[in-house]
Design a protein around this motif. Structure first.
Motif: not given
Length: 1364
Positions: A1213-1217, A1246-1248
């Motif tokens: 999986v590549e997308r951060i959300p 964005q991850f946090r």
């Protein structure tokens, strides 16, 4: 035990192993039933080593790769040279078994092959150990040890690092300076002892056989540098332990043949070593017996060695003789150093040539072997000549280069003289032997039983053995005459050549006009004649124009050459096609005939190329082939393409190339623009050739290059009809290019060769570019991480591959693009060089001649800009660094920068609008710097646009800070690099004032970046501002002067400038938009897509470092305040003492209590009771802290134990959300672990924001995408069931699937899903979520959440059922 203590004094790893072995020994001794024999064994050093080998062996086979690395390191790090006797105590069985197998493990060679360096720390350590292990062995013992090590290559499959390690170990064992054996080299045939208790005979034949396999295995790895290092170690071992003079000649030939030719050529790196070994004499002998045997080889070779009375032979026998003779010729030119040695050989060959007229059944074998020796010597000298010319152009101009002490030119002249003396006899012999081809009474000749009952294997001649021998004699005689004539023709022009050429020409007509008899034997004889014809035509194609006219005049039918060759070609095609279709030959023999057919046609069509040197004579004689003949050949090729075998691929494609070239030549002489090849015929050609390409099992360089040069022929390419799309679909060439590039996306060499050829054709015919916008985009964005090592090796070793690549269209900028030929950058570098060269042509030529190229450049630029704005991947604002999206963004903007020259008034508004859209979006610095470069180039070209568009942007206070930083950089560079002084002053007045306001920005990056750029502008253009001091300076002048002084003298600003010194000067308006400026890494390049570090990135790094320094300073100050010691002051009898007690703990600060204490004391002395009270409070604080720590540990353990045995693998999986949401979901349902591709994602803002600290509670592990398969297989070994969440033909519905307790759920990529190889090799079952809607696609996070909940629901249901 004193000896044991000495051994323990070595490094930590050795002591650790020793302690482990002692512990293991005590454990065994405590077990009942064991006697004191074990204790006695542990009391000796040999016993300790036996136990240690058990530990090492088990460590080498551990599942955990880190454990294997540590155990191997513990063994190799021992300084064996310090303890000169202990290396020999390691058991031989351990050394030859577990140790060698362990060194074959790739985990010990992490840096192997990186940067072309084929070495590792494990290889160096193994080399040191084996050097010490074999130090005190005799020659016999070392011989047996090396033989045993080399034999491991027979038993096990070795990878690249393992084979290299084995070669170094063998060389270190063999190359010992101190020997303890008899001095005579014959000792190698003695008995060799193994561990002192057994003896095994190892002779030189077995020894060389073992090392031969090692050298041969290295050929499986295509990189020439790798093979060189392996062979170098093998030769060192052989030269140290054997004498070449004592090795049987056949065995020596086989071994020399395994050494790559480029290593032993005239300048080969191993030539000196091999020569020294071959030339060494026997000890006890004054002569070099090997040299004598090589000189006598032709004599012994030509003696009949078969069964008494039997002088028959077949293709297998002749093939063995040829292989032996080739090896002899190569070895001879390695060893021979004196002229009289060659004279002896050539004199013998002259005698044999003069005896060819003797008729004797015993001479049949000798005649064929004579021809074989002649051909092998010629081919070896040809190879040597090509190498010498390639390495030193002075040789072609008369310079000298020695071949083992003899000048190459003198050698060829001597051999040429000998050949010319026997050429007449060879021609006479060939005339007589050719009668076998025209035999008529062939009905009663039975086939041998070996041919009748043969299944599989090479196709054999279906002839009686006696006829086979006669046919082979004739073929080799014709082949020898052709080789002699062709080779000697390069060096001299002799009268005898005319008769030889005439004979060959007559033979051609006789074979081509001969009619096949309707029997299988007659057809086989005709097939053999065509085989001989292929060699004859190849020789005729090298004939000079004058000689060609002379011997061809005898066969002119209508007093013109054209009819002579037309009749020759049409007759040949008619007869050979009849032979192919009459059904007399078997299928396998028809395939053989097809190969010879296209070799003959290729030579026939190449006859005209020999006349290019004298074009005036060629024009007077007219064309060699008529249009009708060439059309018939072309049609025959099209009909044969689909059924052609893999062996005839290159030859038939060469025929296509030659036919198209000759048709174009005829039409150009007739002033006709069209080639006369219809649309339908061309479409059939491209589709048939594509099927032929797909039928090839291996993608070799020569067939791919031949396909490109044949189908995409320069004579066809300018025909626009072949590219246009109509109601039938895309044109033939358009279809071919589309199909080729789609297939090439999986083959790095295909895409590179296609880019090379297409870019050259597009440069010649730019009007065709408009049909290939999608293909240009594909090439511009192409990137493959695959490194095609054998591509480079094929080009260096295979003459056919080099020739076919040379026939491709030349790259627009050969010198620049050649650097990237074997990299994934080559495709887009070629496209960039193409458009850059087209722009140069546009500037040099008139508008009318280059309008088409200019419009194509604009069209391609607008297409790339549209993709940058609207493409799903290229328009993303959130993506990971170094991801596929990041790479594609970099590639597209690199190409856009190269196309900046094509921006003109008619499209500039559209271009700048797109650029502003992209600048406003979030992009990583590696992408943003190319956006900035492109914008600067546009504004420098259109200076009025800079003020009109940039000033309003600077006044837009809602603009993103990242975008403003880019615009400040753009404006500063536009000011600095404006060409005219008036324009520069105007830019200063309009663009500098709005930039100054950003010096007060609250955003630290923008503020610092602006400070840097404003200082640069002031430093370089202060004289233009005209702000010199005066008696009454205005407020504006004073402000600018003070600002300049502050920016120049402020220490923080100075530090910032020092940190990016040189980075502000990287932009050059003349270079930054060119391929060298884009694809040449500048300053501190990261190696990522040739992207240099941007100025903004350097500023951010500097600010991050400053913030880190400030944070550490604040922490230090805070710690100093908190750790303030207790000060005790005592005033006694006028004497004041200060007792300062500092403690190594932090005091809990209570502001109210401390303030009261300070007010009441007011300088009074603190008593003992106060100190006791403070100490008591600190103890209470410590107890409270310890209780809190214990409570937290218990809570953490409770959380850990309550986690489920569920592992979610999200490495793909590549997308951060999606990753952040998965982390949150896994924590909520207490998953046992989450695997991600890069742990650095948890630092993303964005991850946090989405994960809300879930990453702190759920166990996470980093598993890169390339390691997913190994991770899953390891988990399967631990008892987990691997479940893939994927839609496949065999997927089980989620509501029907029962999750095991120990489950690993694998998630795929957002678009592609789980790769097929992982599903097939590492997944136990695939599960899909039943879907009822139209879209049929769920987000990967949503799908994972549903599956995780279903797993949790099932586990809760089981636990509740069991509790009841």
């Amino acid at each position: 035990m004193n000896n044991v203590q000495v051994v323990k004094t070595d490094g930590r790893s050795f002591c650790y192993s020793m302690r482990c072995s002692r512990s293991l020994g005590h454990i065994w001794l405590r077990q009942p039933g064991h006697t004191r024999a074990f204790h006695a064994q542990m009391e000796s050093v040999e016993g300790i080593f036996n136990w240690m080998t058990v530990l090492w062996e088990r460590g080498f086979t551990q599942d955990n790769p880190q454990v294997r690395c540590l155990v191997m390191q513990s063994f190799l790090d021992i300084e064996w040279e310090r303890y000169k006797g202990y290396a020999q105590m390691v058991p031989r069985g351990f050394v030859l078994g577990p140790l060698i197998r362990g060194l074959n493990d790739v985990v010990h060679h992490k840096d192997f092959g990186v940067g072309g360096v084929y070495n590792s720390e494990a290889i160096k350590g193994a080399e040191r150990f084996f050097s010490n292990y074999a130090r005190k062995l005799t020659i016999r013992e070392r011989l047996h040890l090396v033989w045993s090590l080399a034999s491991a290559a027979k038993q096990d499959s070795f990878g690249r690092p393992g084979l290299m390690t084995l070669a170094f170990c063998i060389a270190s064992c063999a190359c010992q300076s101190d020997t303890h054996d008899l001095p005579c080299g014959s000792a190698v045939n003695e008995l060799a002892k193994c561990n002192g208790d057994t003896s095994i005979a190892v002779n030189t034949v077995d020894f060389l056989d073992a090392l031969w396999i090692l050298s041969e295995r290295s050929k499986h790895h295509f990189n020439p540098k790798y093979r060189l290092k392996v062979c170098e170690q093998v030769i060192k071992a052989v030269a140290s332990l054997t004498s070449a003079a004592e090795i049987p000649l056949n065995q020596l030939f086989n071994f020399i043949s395994t050494i790559p030719r480029e290593c032993t050529d005239s300048t080969g790196p191993l030539r000196g070593t091999v020569q020294k070994w071959l030339l060494q004499k026997k000890e006890c002998s004054e002569r070099n017996t090997l040299l004598d045997e090589l000189i006598d080889f032709p004599t012994t070779f030509m003696k009949h060695t078969g069964i008494e009375g039997s002088y028959l032979y077949d293709d297998e026998d002749v093939g063995a003789w040829e292989a032996e003779a080739r090896r002899w010729a190569r070895t001879l030119l390695l060893v021979t150093s004196e002229e009289h040695h060659f004279k002896q050989i050539f004199t013998f060959l002259e005698k044999c040539g003069n005896k060819l007229s003797e008729h004797s059944s015993t001479r049949k074998c000798a005649d064929v072997k004579f021809f074989i020796i002649i051909i092998c010597l010629i081919e070896e000298l040809e190879v040597r000549q090509k190498k010498l010319v390639h390495q030193n152009n002075a040789i072609a101009g008369g310079g000298s280069d020695t071949t083992n002490g003899l000048e190459h030119r003198a050698l060829t002249q001597m051999f040429e003289k000998s050949l010319l003396s026997v050429l007449e006899n060879m021609v006479a012999f060939s005339k007589q032997s050719c009668s076998v081809f025209w035999l008529k009474n062939t009905d009663n000749m039975d086939l041998p039983c070996s041919i009748k009952g043969r299944l599989g294997g090479p196709s054999q001649r279906r002839l009686a053995t006696s006829i086979t021998s006669s046919v082979l004699q004739c073929i080799w005689s014709m082949r020898c005459v052709s080789s002699v004539v062709s080779w000697c023709n390069h060096y001299t022009s002799d009268v005898s050549f005319h008769s030889a050429f005439s004979f060959l020409w007559e033979f051609c007509w006789e074979v081509i006009q001969h009619c096949t008899y309707a029997t299988e034997i007659g057809a086989e004889l005709h097939l053999a004649a065509y085989e001989a014809l292929a060699y004859v035509l190849a020789a005729l194609s090298t004939a000079p124009f004058s000689q060609f006219l002379d011997f061809m005049e005898t066969k002119q039918t209508n007093q013109t050459i054209i009819l002579s060759l037309d009749l020759l070609a049409t007759t040949f095609l008619g007869n050979i096609n009849n032979l192919l279709t009459n059904g007399v030959l078997t299928r396998s023999r028809r395939a053989v005939l097809m190969c010879w057919k296209w070799l003959c046609v290729d030579s026939l069509l190449s006859i005209s190329s020999c006349c290019d040197e004298n074009e005036s004579q060629m024009k007077t004689s007219g064309s060699f082939y008529s249009d009708s003949t060439l059309q018939s050949i072309f049609i025959d090729i099209i009909e044969s393409l689909e059924n052609a075998g893999e062996n005839s691929v290159v030859s038939i494609l060469r025929c296509v190339r030659s036919v198209l070239g000759l048709i174009h030549l005829n039409r150009s002489r007739q002033n006709l623009s069209s080639l006369g090849i219809s649309y339908e015929m061309m479409m059939q050609l491209v589709k048939s050739s594509w099927l032929l390409h797909l039928s090839c099992n291996k993608r070799r360089v020569a067939p791919i290059a031949a396909l490109l040069s044949a189908i995409l022929h320069p004579s066809i390419f300018p025909n626009l009809e072949m590219h246009q799309t109509n109601e039938k679909g895309p044109g033939p060439l358009k279809w071919f290019v589309e199909t080729l590039l789609n297939e090439g996306s999986k083959s790095p060499r295909t895409i590179r060769l296609a880019a090379l050829h297409l870019s050259g054709l597009w440069l010649m015919y730019p009007q065709t570019l408009r049909f290939y916008m999608e293909e240009l985009k594909l090439l511009a964005l192409y990137g493959s991480v695959a490194f095609d090592e054998d591509f480079e090796a094929e080009l260096s070793e295979n003459h056919e591959a080099r020739f076919e690549v040379s026939m491709l269209a030349q790259s627009p900028d050969c010198e620049f693009t050649e650097v990237f030929i074997n990299t994934e950058l080559y495709a887009r570098v070629s496209v960039a060089a193409l458009f850059h060269q087209l722009w140069k042509q546009i500037k040099e030529k008139s508008k009318l001649e280059t309008e088409e190229a200019l419009q194509c450049g604009k069209l391609f630029l607008l297409k790339l800009l549209d993709s940058a704005v609207n493409d799903n991947d290229l328009s993303k604002e959130l993506y990971k660094k170094y991801s596929s999206v990041h790479r594609r963004k970099v590639r597209v903007w690199q190409m856009i920068c190269v196309l900046s020259h094509y921006v003109e008034e008619d499209i500039v508004e559209e271009v700048t609008s797109t650029v502003h859209t992209c600048l406003y979006r979030n992009n990583l610095p590696a992408v943003r710097q190319y956006l900035e470069t492109f914008a600067i180039l546009i504004y420098l070209k259109f200076p009025t646009l800079a003020e009109a568009q940039l000033v309003p942007i600077f006044h837009d206070h809602g603009m993103r800070q990242q975008a403003l930083s880019s615009y400040v950089f753009i404006a500063a560079n536009v000011i600095l690099h404006s060409g005219e002084l008036v324009v520069q002053r105007n830019h200063l007045n309009q663009l500098l004032p709005p930039i100054i306001s950003f010096l007060t920005s609250h955003h630290h990056s923008l503020r610092s970046f602006t400070q840097l750029l404003v200082h640069t502008v002031f430093s370089k253009l202060w004289h233009i501002l005209q702000l010199e001091s005066s008696e009454n300076p205005s407020i504006e002048r004073r402000c600018f002067q003070d600002l300049k002084k502050y920016l120049a003298e402020n220490t923080d600003c100075a530090r910032l400038r020092v940190s990016i010194e040189g980075f502000l000067d990287v932009f050059d308006p003349d270079i930054s938009g060119t391929p060298p400026g884009i694809f040449t890494a500048r300053i501190e390049s990261s190696g990522f897509e040739c992207v240099p570090v941007s100025v903004l990135e350097r500023v951010n790094n500097f600010l991050n470092d400053v913030r880190e320094e400030l944070r550490h300073s604040m922490i230090k100050d805070s710690a100093t305040i908190k750790n303030e010691g207790l000060a005790v002051s005592k005033h006694e009898e006028g004497t004041e003492e200060k007792i300062v007690a500092s403690q190594d703990f932090q005091k809990k600060i209570i502001p109210h209590r401390d303030s009261e204490q300070a007010a009441s004391s007011n300088g009074a002395v603190m008593g003992n009771n106060d100190i006791s009270r403070l100490l008591f409070e600190m103890e209470e604080d410590d107890d409270t802290f310890n209780l809190a720590v214990e409570s937290r540990k218990e809570a953490a353990e409770t959380v850990r134990q309550s986690r489920q045995d569920l592992i979610v693998v999200a490495s793909l999986v590549e997308r951060i959300p999606n990753l952040a949401g998965l982390t949150r979901t896994c924590e909520i349902f207490r998953a046992g672990g989450l695997a991600v591709g890069d742990m650095g994602v948890v630092q993303d803002k964005q991850f946090r924001l989405i994960s809300v600290t879930a990453e702190k509670w759920v166990p996470m592990v980093e598993v890169p995408a390339e390691s997913v398969r190994a991770f899953l297989q390891r988990k399967r070994a631990e008892g987990y069931t691997v479940v893939g969440l994927e839609q496949t033909a065999n997927s089980v519905a989620l509501d029907e699937f029962v999750f095991p307790a120990k489950t690993v759920v694998v998630l795929g990529r957002e678009k592609e899903g789980i790769p097929v190889d992982i599903i097939q090799e590492a997944v136990d079952v695939c599960v899909e979520i039943p879907q009822l809607g139209v879209v049929r696609s769920l987000n990967v996070h949503v799908s994972a959440a549903i599956a995780i909940w279903d797993y949790t629901r099932q586990q809760r249901s089981r636990s509740s059922s069991s509790s009841r």
